[in-house]
Design a protein around this motif. Structure first.
Motif, PDB file in Angstrom:
ATOM      1  N   GLY A 122     -18.767  -2.620  11.431  1.00 39.26           N
ATOM      2  CA  GLY A 122     -17.364  -3.007  11.474  1.00 39.26           C
ATOM      3  C   GLY A 122     -16.815  -3.353  10.110  1.00 39.26           C
ATOM      4  N   ASP A 123     -17.638  -4.003   9.291  1.00 34.41           N
ATOM      5  CA  ASP A 123     -17.191  -4.399   7.954  1.00 34.41           C
ATOM      6  C   ASP A 123     -17.106  -3.216   7.003  1.00 34.41           C
ATOM      7  OD1 ASP A 123     -16.907  -6.997   8.739  1.00 34.41           O
ATOM      8  OD2 ASP A 123     -18.556  -7.807   7.552  1.00 34.41           O
ATOM      9  N   ILE A 124     -18.071  -2.316   7.050  1.00 33.92           N
ATOM     10  CA  ILE A 124     -18.130  -1.253   6.046  1.00 33.92           C
ATOM     11  C   ILE A 124     -16.980  -0.249   6.207  1.00 33.92           C
ATOM     12  CG2 ILE A 124     -19.632   0.363   7.310  1.00 33.92           C
ATOM     13  CD1 ILE A 124     -21.125   0.846   4.667  1.00 33.92           C
ATOM     14  N   ILE A 125     -16.532  -0.029   7.451  1.00 35.33           N
ATOM     15  CA  ILE A 125     -15.482   0.961   7.685  1.00 35.33           C
ATOM     16  C   ILE A 125     -14.105   0.325   7.857  1.00 35.33           C
ATOM     17  CG2 ILE A 125     -14.669   2.776   9.249  1.00 35.33           C
ATOM     18  CD1 ILE A 125     -17.028   3.598   7.526  1.00 35.33           C
ATOM     19  N   PHE A 126     -14.047  -0.872   8.417  1.00 35.34           N
ATOM     20  CA  PHE A 126     -12.745  -1.457   8.760  1.00 35.34           C
ATOM     21  C   PHE A 126     -12.425  -2.734   7.980  1.00 35.34           C
ATOM     22  CE2 PHE A 126     -14.141   0.843  12.626  1.00 35.34           C
ATOM     23  CZ  PHE A 126     -13.142   1.798  12.651  1.00 35.34           C
ATOM     24  N   GLN A 127     -13.227  -3.791   8.152  1.00 29.23           N
ATOM     25  CA  GLN A 127     -12.855  -5.096   7.608  1.00 29.23           C
ATOM     26  C   GLN A 127     -12.871  -5.138   6.085  1.00 29.23           C
ATOM     27  OE1 GLN A 127     -11.696  -6.840   9.947  1.00 29.23           O
ATOM     28  NE2 GLN A 127     -13.075  -7.251  11.646  1.00 29.23           N
ATOM     29  N   ALA A 128     -13.946  -4.668   5.475  1.00 33.37           N
ATOM     30  CA  ALA A 128     -14.038  -4.734   4.012  1.00 33.37           C
ATOM     31  C   ALA A 128     -13.029  -3.807   3.325  1.00 33.37           C
ATOM     32  CB  ALA A 128     -15.464  -4.430   3.553  1.00 33.37           C
ATOM     33  N   PRO A 129     -12.843  -2.551   3.770  1.00 37.85           N
ATOM     34  CA  PRO A 129     -11.807  -1.719   3.141  1.00 37.85           C
ATOM     35  C   PRO A 129     -10.405  -2.295   3.297  1.00 37.85           C
ATOM     36  CG  PRO A 129     -13.374  -0.337   4.306  1.00 37.85           C
ATOM     37  CD  PRO A 129     -13.698  -1.755   4.674  1.00 37.85           C
ATOM     38  N   LYS A 130     -10.141  -2.931   4.431  1.00 38.30           N
ATOM     39  CA  LYS A 130      -8.824  -3.551   4.617  1.00 38.30           C
ATOM     40  C   LYS A 130      -8.615  -4.659   3.593  1.00 38.30           C
ATOM     41  CE  LYS A 130      -8.046  -7.015   7.103  1.00 38.30           C
ATOM     42  NZ  LYS A 130      -7.937  -8.061   8.149  1.00 38.30           N
ATOM     43  N   ARG A 131      -9.623  -5.529   3.455  1.00 35.79           N
ATOM     44  CA  ARG A 131      -9.477  -6.644   2.511  1.00 35.79           C
ATOM     45  C   ARG A 131      -9.396  -6.128   1.073  1.00 35.79           C
ATOM     46  NH1 ARG A 131     -13.620 -11.226   3.517  1.00 35.79           N
ATOM     47  NH2 ARG A 131     -12.118 -11.876   5.105  1.00 35.79           N
ATOM     48  N   PHE A 132     -10.179  -5.120   0.748  1.00 38.80           N
ATOM     49  CA  PHE A 132     -10.122  -4.528  -0.594  1.00 38.80           C
ATOM     50  C   PHE A 132      -8.726  -3.981  -0.878  1.00 38.80           C
ATOM     51  CE2 PHE A 132     -10.478  -0.481  -3.019  1.00 38.80           C
ATOM     52  CZ  PHE A 132     -10.850  -1.001  -4.244  1.00 38.80           C
ATOM     53  N   PHE A 133      -8.156  -3.269   0.088  1.00 40.49           N
ATOM     54  CA  PHE A 133      -6.815  -2.695  -0.069  1.00 40.49           C
ATOM     55  C   PHE A 133      -5.789  -3.807  -0.285  1.00 40.49           C
ATOM     56  CE2 PHE A 133      -3.675   0.583   1.940  1.00 40.49           C
ATOM     57  CZ  PHE A 133      -3.377   1.058   0.676  1.00 40.49           C
ATOM     58  N   LEU A 134      -5.879  -4.862   0.511  1.00 37.78           N
ATOM     59  CA  LEU A 134      -4.955  -5.988   0.378  1.00 37.78           C
ATOM     60  C   LEU A 134      -5.127  -6.694  -0.966  1.00 37.78           C
ATOM     61  CD1 LEU A 134      -5.268  -7.459   3.974  1.00 37.78           C
ATOM     62  CD2 LEU A 134      -3.144  -6.635   2.945  1.00 37.78           C
ATOM     63  N   ASP A 135      -6.372  -6.932  -1.358  1.00 34.68           N
ATOM     64  CA  ASP A 135      -6.609  -7.633  -2.622  1.00 34.68           C
ATOM     65  C   ASP A 135      -6.104  -6.835  -3.817  1.00 34.68           C
ATOM     66  OD1 ASP A 135      -7.709  -9.807  -1.369  1.00 34.68           O
ATOM     67  OD2 ASP A 135      -9.796  -9.306  -1.824  1.00 34.68           O
ATOM     68  N   GLN A 136      -6.237  -5.528  -3.752  1.00 44.61           N
ATOM     69  CA  GLN A 136      -5.806  -4.673  -4.849  1.00 44.61           C
ATOM     70  C   GLN A 136      -4.285  -4.528  -4.929  1.00 44.61           C
ATOM     71  OE1 GLN A 136      -7.700  -3.075  -7.321  1.00 44.61           O
ATOM     72  NE2 GLN A 136      -9.294  -4.420  -6.557  1.00 44.61           N
ATOM     73  N   ARG A 137      -3.592  -4.625  -3.776  1.00 44.59           N
ATOM     74  CA  ARG A 137      -2.180  -4.269  -3.755  1.00 44.59           C
ATOM     75  C   ARG A 137      -1.210  -5.402  -3.429  1.00 44.59           C
ATOM     76  NH1 ARG A 137      -1.578  -0.289  -6.809  1.00 44.59           N
ATOM     77  NH2 ARG A 137       0.574  -0.318  -6.036  1.00 44.59           N
ATOM     78  N   SER A 138      -1.680  -6.521  -2.888  1.00 42.10           N
ATOM     79  CA  SER A 138      -0.754  -7.532  -2.368  1.00 42.10           C
ATOM     80  C   SER A 138       0.066  -8.225  -3.450  1.00 42.10           C
ATOM     81  CB  SER A 138      -1.512  -8.574  -1.547  1.00 42.10           C
ATOM     82  OG  SER A 138      -2.507  -9.214  -2.321  1.00 42.10           O
ATOM     83  N   LEU A 139      -0.399  -8.222  -4.694  1.00 42.59           N
ATOM     84  CA  LEU A 139       0.398  -8.793  -5.778  1.00 42.59           C
ATOM     85  C   LEU A 139       1.358  -7.769  -6.386  1.00 42.59           C
ATOM     86  CD1 LEU A 139      -2.264 -11.027  -7.596  1.00 42.59           C
ATOM     87  CD2 LEU A 139      -0.567 -11.685  -5.865  1.00 42.59           C
ATOM     88  N   TYR A 177       0.752 -11.679   2.582  1.00 37.24           N
ATOM     89  CA  TYR A 177      -0.633 -11.863   2.159  1.00 37.24           C
ATOM     90  C   TYR A 177      -0.705 -11.957   0.640  1.00 37.24           C
ATOM     91  CZ  TYR A 177      -5.715 -11.032   1.970  1.00 37.24           C
ATOM     92  OH  TYR A 177      -7.066 -11.142   1.750  1.00 37.24           O
ATOM     93  N   ASP A 178      -1.627 -12.777   0.141  1.00 36.12           N
ATOM     94  CA  ASP A 178      -1.984 -12.753  -1.275  1.00 36.12           C
ATOM     95  C   ASP A 178      -3.448 -13.153  -1.379  1.00 36.12           C
ATOM     96  OD1 ASP A 178      -2.354 -15.701  -2.116  1.00 36.12           O
ATOM     97  OD2 ASP A 178      -0.372 -15.758  -1.169  1.00 36.12           O
ATOM     98  N   PRO A 179      -4.128 -12.804  -2.479  1.00 34.17           N
ATOM     99  CA  PRO A 179      -5.568 -13.042  -2.583  1.00 34.17           C
ATOM    100  C   PRO A 179      -5.960 -14.513  -2.667  1.00 34.17           C
ATOM    101  CG  PRO A 179      -4.856 -11.321  -4.104  1.00 34.17           C
ATOM    102  CD  PRO A 179      -3.619 -11.980  -3.584  1.00 34.17           C
ATOM    103  N   LEU A 180      -4.996 -15.415  -2.834  1.00 27.26           N
ATOM    104  CA  LEU A 180      -5.320 -16.844  -2.904  1.00 27.26           C
ATOM    105  C   LEU A 180      -5.226 -17.506  -1.528  1.00 27.26           C
ATOM    106  CD1 LEU A 180      -6.065 -19.261  -4.666  1.00 27.26           C
ATOM    107  CD2 LEU A 180      -3.615 -19.652  -5.048  1.00 27.26           C
ATOM    108  N   SER A 181      -4.073 -17.420  -0.887  1.00 24.95           N
ATOM    109  CA  SER A 181      -3.907 -18.065   0.419  1.00 24.95           C
ATOM    110  C   SER A 181      -4.478 -17.221   1.561  1.00 24.95           C
ATOM    111  CB  SER A 181      -2.431 -18.344   0.681  1.00 24.95           C
ATOM    112  OG  SER A 181      -1.707 -17.125   0.791  1.00 24.95           O
ATOM    113  N   ARG A 182      -4.464 -15.903   1.419  1.00 27.92           N
ATOM    114  CA  ARG A 182      -5.006 -14.972   2.420  1.00 27.92           C
ATOM    115  C   ARG A 182      -4.429 -15.249   3.817  1.00 27.92           C
ATOM    116  NH1 ARG A 182      -8.937 -11.925   0.284  1.00 27.92           N
ATOM    117  NH2 ARG A 182      -9.990 -12.667  -1.607  1.00 27.92           N
ATOM    118  N   SER A 183      -3.131 -15.456   3.915  1.00 32.76           N
ATOM    119  CA  SER A 183      -2.515 -15.776   5.200  1.00 32.76           C
ATOM    120  C   SER A 183      -2.620 -14.597   6.167  1.00 32.76           C
ATOM    121  CB  SER A 183      -1.042 -16.142   5.003  1.00 32.76           C
ATOM    122  OG  SER A 183      -0.922 -17.309   4.225  1.00 32.76           O
TER     123      SER A 183
END
Length: 545
Positions: free
Chosen positions: A426-443, A504-510
């Motif tokens: 679940g993490d390798i295909i869905f959860q981790a790529p989602k968080r990576f995408f958010l961390d890279q782009r949310s700012l 969303y932002d990489p600090l609060s991660r709401s």
């Protein structure tokens, strides 16, 4: 002048004969059907049939329409091979999977054919050209092996939007899948420039929507792309292709359980290409790709059945996931994100709590530490040195309390390594790529994320798809999606079912969570398995699979 009038007479007569709603495309009358508050136009072709010599080639857009198009019946589905559970599953696992498959749109009675590249449009009844309604362009899921517009109607979402006084137009596209027809890999495919054909189909369909949606009352400047699973992955890839230039085809994106994948080069799929060639009887051909273009479709589908599916032993280490082909994806998808090749548009991305459980069922007989390590190395990290991979097994341990279904303690351990396998997949295909995408782009662009943790009373708990299916049916999450489609912000609508949803932002991660009970929505911090996912993402960036 007389010649011009004579040219349009057939269209005028078609309109006069039609009791049903009608839209004009070029010189064609498109006949639809109305059911209550929703008018539908099903199966409008947007590309030439990908048959005979057009099989396994880039889509050819239809540039003009004439005559009458009967769009009153569910569109023909593309040929597909729905995933099948292993026949030797233990009873408890099989029962859960049967219940799960009955809850998601995996089947339809609509006919199947290679001639299937079509658009379906659903609008509030009475909508006229010039209404300038926002548009939700839907790309269905199905593991890149199945799915159709017939399986995923938008009636409920259109009705809910009307109730919210925020009407939208729902558009869905049929595209090729099942990897022999669309996502076949290997050096022959790469050399011919015909990889990821389903993604090319989607792009042509998006251009069709941009060009023609005003005839249905839609605003071509207000298109949001939306989809679950393989559809969400496709949307992420539509955002990173073409250097991130989306050609003005969409202004927002909504992804349910899917992001740009940690996959590598399409040539790694050579063994699957060779297997399809062998089973299709093309191994002796001088040009195996040309041979595949001309065998009967049933032969090609039978060849596809020889390759493991999503619910089989390899699970999410699937043969048909999109990979870098040098044309649609010039590099591994996550590398394109790192390079900044991303459409600069607002987006929502979310998932369910237990994304990996259904896909771990097929590897129930992986029961020891050694077997688990061999599985991960063979199917996800075959080129990773053993010493580099070793720390991953300390991040994903065989402690059932840390596995998926999450938050269930030692319960729901359907097999000795099941919860560990479910957590990793679940993490390798869905959860981790989602968080990576958010961390890279949310700012850099507005982003929002959510998670569904509503109970299902299954041993697989909140599985893949438990967020997207209810949203298409008009649940609480749907209200946010409708508002986002209209305004590019999920907040600010008239719904009394929603709460403020922070960016969303990489600090609060709401993160918005969908819950059970009297308080169905809550904002929490998305901090689960931060260290584990960071390690997993690092490995995937260095060794895309």
């Amino acid at each position: 002048m007389l010649l011009i009038l004579l040219t349009y007479l057939p269209v005028a007569f078609a309109i006069a004969r039609a009791a049903n709603p009608t839209v004009i495309l070029d010189k064609a009358a498109v006949i639809g059907t109305t059911n209550g508050s929703v008018t539908s136009y099903f199966g409008i072709p947007y590309a030439e049939p990908p048959i005979n010599d057009l099989r396994l080639r880039l889509p050819v857009a239809i540039t003009a329409y004439n005559g009458t198009i009967n769009a009153t019946l569910p569109a023909t589905q593309c040929i597909q091979l729905p995933p099948q559970p292993r026949s030797d599953l233990p009873g408890e696992i099989l029962q859960d999977l049967v219940t799960y498959l009955a809850s998601v749109p995996f089947t339809s009675d609509a006919p199947q054919d290679e001639d299937c590249l079509s658009i379906s449009v659903q609008i509030p009844a009475g909508t006229k050209p010039g209404a300038h309604l926002p548009v939700l362009a839907y790309i269905y899921g199905g593991g890149f092996t199945s799915g159709s517009t017939a399986q995923n109607p938008g009636d409920a979402l259109v009705k809910r939007a009307i109730e919210l006084y925020q009407p939208i137009i729902f558009v869905a596209m049929n595209h090729r899948y099942d990897f022999p027809f669309s996502f076949l890999g290997g050096k022959e495919i790469k050399a011919a420039g015909v990889g990821n054909l389903g993604l090319h189909d989607q792009r042509v369909a998006l251009r069709w929507i941009k060009k023609h949606i005003s005839a249905f009352g839609g605003d071509p400047e207000k298109i949001t792309i939306n989809g679950p699973s393989a559809g969400a992955i496709s949307i992420g890839l539509q955002m990173v292709t073409n250097g991130g230039d989306n050609e003005g085809l969409f202004r927002g994106a909504i992804m349910h359980a899917g992001s740009p994948l940690p996959t590598g080069d399409i040539e790694t799929l050579q063994p699957f290409y060779d297997a399809v060639v062998e089973h299709a009887g093309c191994a002796a051909a001088e040009d195996t790709l040309a041979c595949l273009r001309h065998v009967p479709a049933d032969t090609l589908l039978t060849a596809a059945a020889a390759v493991p599916n999503l619910f089989d032993y390899p699970g999410l280490a699937e043969a048909w996931a999109p990979r870098a082909d040098g044309v649609f994806l010039e590099a591994p998808p996550q590398h394109l994100i790192l390079a900044g090749h991303v459409s600069n548009i607002p987006f929502i991305t979310g998932d369910a709590l237990d994304e990996g459980t259904i896909f771990a069922t097929g590897s129930f007989n992986v029961t020891t530490e050694a077997e688990f390590r061999d599985f991960v190395a063979q199917h996800f990290f075959p080129t990773t040195p053993t010493d580099v991979l070793a720390p991953l097994f300390d991040l994903y341990t065989n402690d059932p309390a840390e596995g998926s279904p999450f938050e269930t303690g030692d319960a729901n351990e359907l097999a000795p390594e099941f919860k560990r396998m479910a957590a990793l997949q679940g993490d390798i295909i869905f959860q981790a790529p989602k968080r990576f995408f958010l961390d890279q782009r949310s700012l850099k662009q507005p982003t929002w994320t959510y998670r569904n943790i509503e109970l299902t009373n299954l041993c697989i708990e909140q599985p893949h798809g438990s967020d997207s299916t209810p949203a298409l049916e008009g649940n609480d999450l749907a209200d946010y999606l409708i508002q986002f489609t209209a305004t590019l912000d999920p907040n600010g609508g008239t719904s009394n079912r929603t709460i403020p949803w922070p960016r969303y932002d990489p600090l609060s991660r709401s993160m918005l969570t969908l819950l059970e009970g009297d308080t169905p929505l809550e904002i929490v911090a998305d901090t689960a398995r931060l260290k584990a996912m960071a390690g997993l993402t690092g490995l995937c960036l260095a060794f895309p699979f």
